[in-house]
Scaffold this motif. Structure first.
Motif, mmCIF file in Angstrom:
data_model
loop_
_atom_site.group_PDB
_atom_site.id
_atom_site.type_symbol
_atom_site.label_atom_id
_atom_site.label_comp_id
_atom_site.label_asym_id
_atom_site.label_seq_id
_atom_site.Cartn_x
_atom_site.Cartn_y
_atom_site.Cartn_z
ATOM 1 N N SER A 149 2.259 0.474 -3.930
ATOM 2 C CA SER A 149 0.831 0.741 -3.733
ATOM 3 C C SER A 149 0.280 1.677 -4.796
ATOM 4 C CB SER A 149 0.595 1.403 -2.381
ATOM 5 O OG SER A 149 0.896 0.512 -1.357
ATOM 6 N N ALA A 183 -3.238 4.304 -5.397
ATOM 7 C CA ALA A 183 -4.529 4.873 -5.003
ATOM 8 C C ALA A 183 -5.224 5.287 -6.291
ATOM 9 C CB ALA A 183 -4.345 6.073 -4.084
ATOM 10 N N SER A 188 -8.569 -6.634 0.164
ATOM 11 C CA SER A 188 -8.217 -5.644 -0.861
ATOM 12 C C SER A 188 -8.144 -6.275 -2.245
ATOM 13 C CB SER A 188 -6.869 -5.010 -0.527
ATOM 14 O OG SER A 188 -5.832 -5.963 -0.694
ATOM 15 N N ARG A 193 -5.750 -5.779 -4.228
ATOM 16 C CA ARG A 193 -4.368 -6.190 -4.439
ATOM 17 C C ARG A 193 -4.149 -7.635 -3.981
ATOM 18 N NH1 ARG A 193 -0.142 -3.001 -5.395
ATOM 19 N NH2 ARG A 193 1.711 -4.189 -5.957
ATOM 20 N N ASP A 216 -7.821 0.536 -4.538
ATOM 21 C CA ASP A 216 -6.374 0.266 -4.607
ATOM 22 C C ASP A 216 -5.962 -0.317 -5.955
ATOM 23 O OD1 ASP A 216 -7.567 -2.207 -4.219
ATOM 24 O OD2 ASP A 216 -5.922 -2.992 -3.012
ATOM 25 N N LEU A 240 -2.754 -0.679 0.577
ATOM 26 C CA LEU A 240 -2.953 0.766 0.660
ATOM 27 C C LEU A 240 -3.508 1.091 2.051
ATOM 28 C CD1 LEU A 240 -2.922 3.424 -1.023
ATOM 29 C CD2 LEU A 240 -5.336 2.972 -1.519
#
Lengths: 316, 255
Positions: A112, A114, B94, B96, B125, B215
């Motif tokens: 992941s 941020a 998202s 992603r 993200d 995320l």
């Protein structure tokens, strides 16, 4: 013991200020998490620069491929370091390099990310990242997974580390990446005026609406003894040259007076002007981010305000 | 040269963002969505390349329910094809997951060059072009301007801080995150977009994306500003008088 990997940028043999900001936060997090701080840098000057920073270990990636900045070679080399280190957290500044590397390595490694992070805290055994989104209008909190996440961090979010340390520096070979090469570095365009030296800036943004309205800004600048600068959209529209741009990819300015006219105040712009002695902002939206850094604000139309100011200045 | 342009829509910041302040959730359906302005620049740069060297331009959007108008507008501006990736997507999907769907599409449909806006206002993200490149392990660069095709290579500029830039060359396939096109994005009239809706089609491609690392966003909230400007009220003339007084007090103007 887990590790926090800090990706540093080294300019002219020195660690950048932004990298020092990341190092100070990494040190704080490491003390709570019981993790070690590992810094990585690129190029032949990196080993010497990394030897003096506040990290527990440092990795200097050296070789022809990373002697000058190339996104592909840096990304491949960083991936190799992350493969070996498996850091709990990887911190990268949200600069061009961070935009190149952050999301790319996170996707390749299946972890992941941020983005636009301006705060990091430990709660229990979790790391909470705070991100600035929607041009600074909202913040978001994300819980980072413990199996390794990447954060790209906005410059100016943390105090810069002043601590001198003595990390063990190991050197690793860069991964060559022939798919991308440097043709030439282009030095900043020299404009007709240097906006970083002006005491008074009459700075226009999207609110100027039409290039013909720039005359009003020119007249005001002339009457007040200042220089016209602008935010990014005005340059992108081709209305003013790049040398007049204030902000992250333009110039950082610190004039005695900054008149922000029709500028909403994207984070990238604020980064370049927030330290001006006096900021007066005119924007029809009172909740625009520029009002958070301005000393005085008004919501009157800049197309009315500019001639009104010019008239008064000329009449004196 | 086959160019794919990635486009997405984002909440219109001209309006108030819809946020449930108790739950910290964004109310996507209560917001107006507009094309991301950086993607408009990516499309413009692709169309300029088409004008110059005859590239074939395909514009792609993940079907979040509101993308047809954006795709027909791109066709009206001069894109050759429009593709909509359909599947389990909505406005809250998202980046992603979108990137995974786009990467899957690119594995089956080869392109030489992928252009996208370098970022969008909501990509918490990660930025889509870098993630697409990372998933495919293709070369990628961000904050790019001035793209040109030189033989079998792509030349482009990359911007760093303080006005510093570099000119780079790369082999294809390549993904570039565009900061700004060489010219302001062109305009397509409503009439022309309507005409496109009648005469053209958007190709729908099923692109159910695999599970991706999402995320975990705990909440969205409004920042508490450290300070706020002292607002000067009144008509333009009154505001101008007050500003002149402030400048005189600080000896920034004579008088």
């Amino acid at each position: 013991m887990g590790s926090i990997l800090v990706v540093t940028e080294i300019l002219g043999g020195n660690i950048s200020d932004t990298s020092r900001e990341l190092l100070s936060k990494a040190r704080e997090l490491s003390q709570t998490l019981g993790a070690e701080v590992v810094a990585v840098g690129f190029g032949s000057e990196s080993a010497q620069a990394l030897a003096r920073i506040d990290a527990d270990r440092a990795i200097a990636v050296t070789g022809q491929a990373v002697e000058q900045y190339l996104p592909l070679a840096y990304e491949r080399s960083l991936l190799q370091v992350m493969e070996q280190e498996s850091p709990q957290l990887t911190m990268i500044a949200n600069t061009t390099m961070g935009l190149d590397l952050g999301a790319g390595v996170a996707a390749t490694r299946g972890i992941s990310l941020a983005a636009y992070c301006n705060g990091l805290a430990v709660e229990g055994d979790e790391i909470i990242a705070q991100s600035q989104v929607f041009a600074g209008k909202l913040l978001a909190e994300a819980v980072l997974p413990s199996e390794g996440a990447v954060v790209t961090i906005l410059p100016g979010s943390f105090p810069a580390s002043e601590v001198e340390g003595h990390p063990t520096v190991t050197t690793v070979d860069a991964v060559s990446a022939p798919g991308m090469s440097l043709i030439q570095v282009l030095e900043p365009e020299k404009g007709d005026v240097d906006i970083t030296r002006a005491d008074i800036l009459v700075s226009v943004g999207r609110g100027i609406q039409d290039p013909e309205n720039l005359t009003l800004a020119d007249e005001l600048a002339d009457a007040i003894g200042g220089v016209v600068s602008c935010s990014r959209p005005v340059v992108d529209a081709g209305w003013l040259p790049k040398a007049r741009q204030v902000g992250k990819s333009g110039q950082t300015v610190k004039p005695k007076l900054y008149l922000a006219l029709g500028i909403s105040g994207a984070p990238e712009h604020l980064q370049g002007m927030k330290d001006a002695d006096l900021i007066i902002a005119a924007n029809t939206d009172e909740s625009a981010s520029i009002m958070d850094v301005a000393h005085y604000g008004t919501t009157v139309d800049i197309l009315d305000l500019m001639p009104a100011l010019t008239e008064r200045l000329r009449g004196e | 040269m086959r160019i794919l342009v990635l486009s997405k829509s984002v909440p219109d910041l001209v309006e108030e963002l819809a946020l449930d302040e108790d739950s910290g959730e964004l109310l996507h359906d209560d917001m107006t969505y507009v094309p991301s302005e950086w993607d408009d620049h990516a499309l413009e740069e692709a169309l300029l390349l088409k004008d110059e060297v005859g590239a074939e331009v395909t514009v792609l959007a993940v079907d979040t329910g509101d993308v047809d108008n954006m795709l027909f507008t791109a066709l009206a501006k001069g894109a050759d094809h429009a593709v909509k990736l359909t599947g389990d997507f909505d406005l809250a999907t998202s980046n992603r997951k979108r990137a995974q769907a786009i990467a899957n599409y690119l594995r089956d449909n080869p392109f030489d060059l992928v252009l996208s806006g370098v970022q969008a206002i909501d990509d918490i993200d990660g930025q889509i072009p870098a993630m697409v490149a990372g998933l495919l392990e293709w070369p990628h660069a961000s904050v790019v301007t001035e793209v040109s095709i030189q033989g079998d290579q792509i030349h482009f500029r990359q911007e760093y801080g303080g006005g510093l830039q570099a000119e780079l060359a790369a082999q294809t396939p390549l993904v570039l995150g565009i900061q700004a096109a060489r010219k302001p994005p062109r305009y397509a009239s409503v009439a022309k977009v309507r005409q496109m809706m009648k005469s053209s089609t958007v190709d729908e491609v099923d692109a159910s994306a695999d599970a991706v690392p999402e995320l975990e966003i705990r909440r969205f909230f409004k920042p508490v500003a450290a300070g706020h400007a002292e607002m000067i009220e009144g008509e333009p003339d009154e505001v101008a008088d007050r500003i002149i007084t402030i400048l005189k007090e600080r000896k920034l103007v004579r008088g």
